[in-house]
Design an enzyme around this catalytic site. Structure first.
Site, PDB file in Angstrom:
ATOM      1  N   THR A  48      37.016  44.276  43.061  1.00  0.00           N
ATOM      2  CA  THR A  48      36.280  43.094  43.514  1.00  0.00           C
ATOM      3  C   THR A  48      35.065  43.500  44.340  1.00  0.00           C
ATOM      4  O   THR A  48      35.153  44.390  45.180  1.00  0.00           O
ATOM      5  CB  THR A  48      37.223  42.224  44.357  1.00  0.00           C
ATOM      6  OG1 THR A  48      38.260  41.748  43.509  1.00  0.00           O
ATOM      7  CG2 THR A  48      36.495  41.050  44.981  1.00  0.00           C
ATOM      8  N   ARG A  50      44.620  36.341  48.630  1.00  0.00           N
ATOM      9  CA  ARG A  50      44.240  35.680  47.384  1.00  0.00           C
ATOM     10  C   ARG A  50      45.252  36.012  46.304  1.00  0.00           C
ATOM     11  O   ARG A  50      45.557  37.180  46.069  1.00  0.00           O
ATOM     12  CB  ARG A  50      42.859  36.131  46.922  1.00  0.00           C
ATOM     13  CG  ARG A  50      41.753  35.926  47.957  1.00  0.00           C
ATOM     14  CD  ARG A  50      40.400  35.887  47.249  1.00  0.00           C
ATOM     15  NE  ARG A  50      39.269  36.046  48.154  1.00  0.00           N
ATOM     16  CZ  ARG A  50      38.775  35.101  48.955  1.00  0.00           C
ATOM     17  NH1 ARG A  50      39.355  33.912  48.985  1.00  0.00           N
ATOM     18  NH2 ARG A  50      37.735  35.337  49.715  1.00  0.00           N
ATOM     19  N   HIS A  98      28.251  31.795  51.060  1.00  0.00           N
ATOM     20  CA  HIS A  98      28.608  30.376  51.061  1.00  0.00           C
ATOM     21  C   HIS A  98      29.281  29.953  52.366  1.00  0.00           C
ATOM     22  O   HIS A  98      29.621  28.794  52.528  1.00  0.00           O
ATOM     23  CB  HIS A  98      29.581  30.124  49.912  1.00  0.00           C
ATOM     24  CG  HIS A  98      30.712  31.100  49.976  1.00  0.00           C
ATOM     25  ND1 HIS A  98      30.584  32.385  49.504  1.00  0.00           N
ATOM     26  CD2 HIS A  98      31.935  31.016  50.533  1.00  0.00           C
ATOM     27  CE1 HIS A  98      31.701  33.045  49.750  1.00  0.00           C
ATOM     28  NE2 HIS A  98      32.548  32.244  50.378  1.00  0.00           N
ATOM     29  N   ARG A 125      25.923  32.783  43.488  1.00  0.00           N
ATOM     30  CA  ARG A 125      27.053  32.229  42.733  1.00  0.00           C
ATOM     31  C   ARG A 125      26.597  31.082  41.837  1.00  0.00           C
ATOM     32  O   ARG A 125      25.539  30.495  42.058  1.00  0.00           O
ATOM     33  CB  ARG A 125      28.128  31.715  43.680  1.00  0.00           C
ATOM     34  CG  ARG A 125      28.757  32.812  44.486  1.00  0.00           C
ATOM     35  CD  ARG A 125      29.948  32.327  45.279  1.00  0.00           C
ATOM     36  NE  ARG A 125      30.591  33.460  45.933  1.00  0.00           N
ATOM     37  CZ  ARG A 125      31.798  33.446  46.444  1.00  0.00           C
ATOM     38  NH1 ARG A 125      32.510  32.347  46.421  1.00  0.00           N
ATOM     39  NH2 ARG A 125      32.308  34.527  47.012  1.00  0.00           N
TER      40      ARG A 125
HETATM   41  C1  G1P Z   1      34.701  37.360  47.599  1.00  0.00           C
HETATM   42  C2  G1P Z   1      34.964  37.344  46.111  1.00  0.00           C
HETATM   43  C3  G1P Z   1      34.259  38.497  45.447  1.00  0.00           C
HETATM   44  C4  G1P Z   1      32.778  38.461  45.776  1.00  0.00           C
HETATM   45  C5  G1P Z   1      32.595  38.403  47.285  1.00  0.00           C
HETATM   46  C6  G1P Z   1      31.133  38.223  47.651  1.00  0.00           C
HETATM   47  O1  G1P Z   1      35.238  38.538  48.163  1.00  0.00           O
HETATM   48  O2  G1P Z   1      36.332  37.384  45.827  1.00  0.00           O
HETATM   49  O3  G1P Z   1      34.460  38.409  44.066  1.00  0.00           O
HETATM   50  O4  G1P Z   1      32.126  39.578  45.263  1.00  0.00           O
HETATM   51  O5  G1P Z   1      33.319  37.308  47.823  1.00  0.00           O
HETATM   52  O6  G1P Z   1      30.599  37.044  47.158  1.00  0.00           O
HETATM   53  P1  G1P Z   1      36.672  38.582  48.898  1.00  0.00           P
HETATM   54  O7  G1P Z   1      36.620  37.589  50.024  1.00  0.00           O
HETATM   55  O8  G1P Z   1      37.674  38.160  47.866  1.00  0.00           O
HETATM   56  O9  G1P Z   1      36.829  40.010  49.321  1.00  0.00           O
HETATM   57 ZN    ZN Z   2      26.696  34.220  47.770  1.00  0.00          ZN
END
Ligand code: G1P
Ligand code: ZN
Length: 543
Positions: A344, A496, A114, A282
């Protein structure tokens, strides 16, 4: 066309994060940068030789160049066949499915999810392995080590592949098959969901709005929602993928898809509103006057999935990432199935899915999917919701109310503190980690700490251990405060903070989570001292 061996020098920063290697476009445009990383993969994962490689991306700026380079390098590194989406497009879940369908050795997915796109935006690459899942921690560590010493790469010079024509072309010994990016994925969806019933639901006048946010899901939504399910053309908006995503931020959440929130709170609200992100993994789900948080969506789908044809034999288990609220745990308990808590990042679900220990997985970051693929899947979640609504005859709001009445409600919010210095973000983590051992038994507001630790995960299938996966302060079933540093940011460090509060009597705390979570936010500040240690009075983004 000659195969050339090009001398290069290593870059020191090719370390994959939560979802692959993600950097500013300008970083990827440095001489040999992309080539180095791709060669690293060819060198380390020799299983690609003589095999099929799936290649595609989310259509963002630099996607086509990267794909041409990848194809020319694949031909020089012994790959037998490249299967690439027409125009260079493949959504992340569709690419994962293709790896499985074609029994491919792996896949290159060009995406920064994104994150904003365009010359000043981000670019990224994810390497998915045979079976469709993301490269595991061990493999990414080996890739990173090798990337530090790489001195040459192999490429076919002067390759000229037409990415826009669906046909099979040849490059040296390798075949390049340009395919329709939607077809196989749409066929898969028809095996999982009751398309007749969903078509009927739409024909009876239920309305839909799906926002593809000028990213990769446009063609998928157009084919499936409009052509196959009969929704009116206007049900899909921003359906044309653009190199800069129309200047937008295709992250389907309360901030970047605010217009959908406004829409469902207006008289023009459709029965179901939804959006997906840049690469289609997503999802965001809304109904008339209501937003379904991802943790709730996971729990509600778990409760109803058995009604859908692809899941009629029941769920083998469920899994959620650690910071995701524990709503699905209660459903799993009621169903008598396993519930796994993973770090995660979607890659941690792959072993559970492969081993048949989980059918449904989800993350608080708007990711939901099932065992049909090895990535999260935005459109799958939207179709699952349509099918559940069609099968139950309930509205989104009634379904949610019914669920909360039965299981209680988990209020959840995530606070992101973006672009901090690594030292400031690390300082907050260190301070809380140092305090954690002494927290058990202490009372904060109305909550008593039952446990506080640094989350570690032992994979139940291969026994591998992932450490430092986030700090959690648990107040029994009643609440949790979780803190971790993002692994996907490209600018400074992002901290976060995740807040979860459980209430067994539905609606005792009101409809909107903000007020319900305010006292817990104050507790979190007492525990983590983010304002004090970083100077930030408020989070940059609340989702
Ligand atoms: C973020 C989200 C995580 C997801 C990832 C990829 O990672 O928190 O759940 O799998 O993007 O879309 P983060 O930036 O928190 O490490
Ligand atoms: Zn994505």
């Amino acid at each position: 066309m000659p195969i050339r061996e090009v001398s290069t020098r290593a870059y020191a920063d090719q370390k994959s994060g939560t979802a692959g290697l993600r950097k500013k476009v300008a970083v990827f445009q440095q001489p040999h940068y992309l080539e180095n990383f791709l060669q690293t993969i060819f060198d380390v994962d020799t299983s690609l030789r003589g095999k099929t490689l799936i290649v595609g991306g989310d259509g963002r700026y630099f996607n086509r160049e990267a794909i041409h380079t990848a194809i020319a390098m694949a031909a020089a590194n012994g790959v037998a066949r490249v299967v690439v989406g027409q125009g260079g497009l493949l959504s992340t879940p569709a690419a994962s499915h293709l790896i499985r369908l074609r029994n491919a050795g792996g896949g290159f997915l060009f995406t920064a999810s994104h994150n904003p796109a365009g010359p000043d935006g981000d670019f990224g690459i994810k390497y998915n392995v045979a079976g469709g899942g993301q490269a595991a921690e061990g493999l990414t560590a080996r890739l990173y080590e090798h990337s530090k010493t790489i001195a040459r790469y192999r490429i076919v010079e002067g390759a000229n592949i037409d990415l826009d024509r669906r046909c099979t072309q040849r490059l040296e010994e390798m075949e390049v098959e340009v395919i329709d990016c939607v077809e196989d994925y749409a066929a898969l969806m028809q095996t999982l969901f009751d398309f007749d019933r969903m078509r009927d639901w739409i024909r009876k006048g239920h309305s839909l709005r799906f926002d593809a946010m000028h990213a990769v899901t446009g063609p998928y939504a157009q084919r499936i929602l409009v052509e196959l399910l009969g929704a009116p053309a206007a049900a899909v908006q921003n359906a044309c993928p653009l190199e800069d995503f129309g200047g937008g931020h295709p992250d389907p959440n309360l901030i970047y898809a605010r217009h959908l929130v406004d829409l469902v709170h207006s008289p023009a609200s459709p029965d179901l509103a939804a959006a997906s992100d840049g690469d289609g993994d997503r999802n965001m789900i809304l109904g008339r006057g209501i937003f379904i948080s991802p943790g709730d969506s996971l729990a509600m789908l778990a409760a109803h999935l058995q009604k859908l044809p692809g899941y009629a034999s029941g769920l083998k288990g469920v899994a959620r990432s650690m910071p995701t609220c524990r709503a699905v745990d209660r459903v799993a308990q009621a169903l008598g199935i396993e519930c796994h808590e993973t770090p995660t990042g979607w890659k941690f679900f792959a072993n559970l899915l492969d081993a048949g220990r989980a059918t449904l997985c989800g993350e608080e970051s708007f990711g939901t999917s099932s065992s049909h693929t090895r990535e999260k899947d935005g459109l799958w979640a939207v179709l699952a919701w349509i099918n559940v609504l069609a099968a139950t005859g309930l509205s989104v709001g009634d379904l949610a109310q019914q669920h909360w009445r039965r299981f209680g409600r988990h209020y959840f919010v995530r606070h992101d503190y973006e672009s901090l210095s690594a030292a400031a973000a690390g300082g907050v983590m260190q301070a809380l980690a140092a305090a954690a051992p002494g927290l058990a038994g202490r009372r904060y507001d109305r909550w008593t700490v039952s446990a506080a630790d640094d989350f570690e995960y032992r994979d139940p299938i291969d026994g591998s251990i992932a450490v430092n996966q986030g700090l959690r302060v648990v107040f029994g079933d009643a609440a949790r405060v979780v803190l971790r540093i993002s692994g996907t940011g490209t600018e400074g460090a992002t901290l976060r903070l995740y807040l979860e509060r459980y209430e067994s009597a539905a609606d005792a705390l009101g409809w909107e989570p903000t007020a319900a979570l305010a006292p817990l936010a104050a507790v979190a500040e007492q525990l983590a001292r983010i304002a004090e240690l970083t100077g930030r009075k408020a989070p940059s983004v609340i989702t």
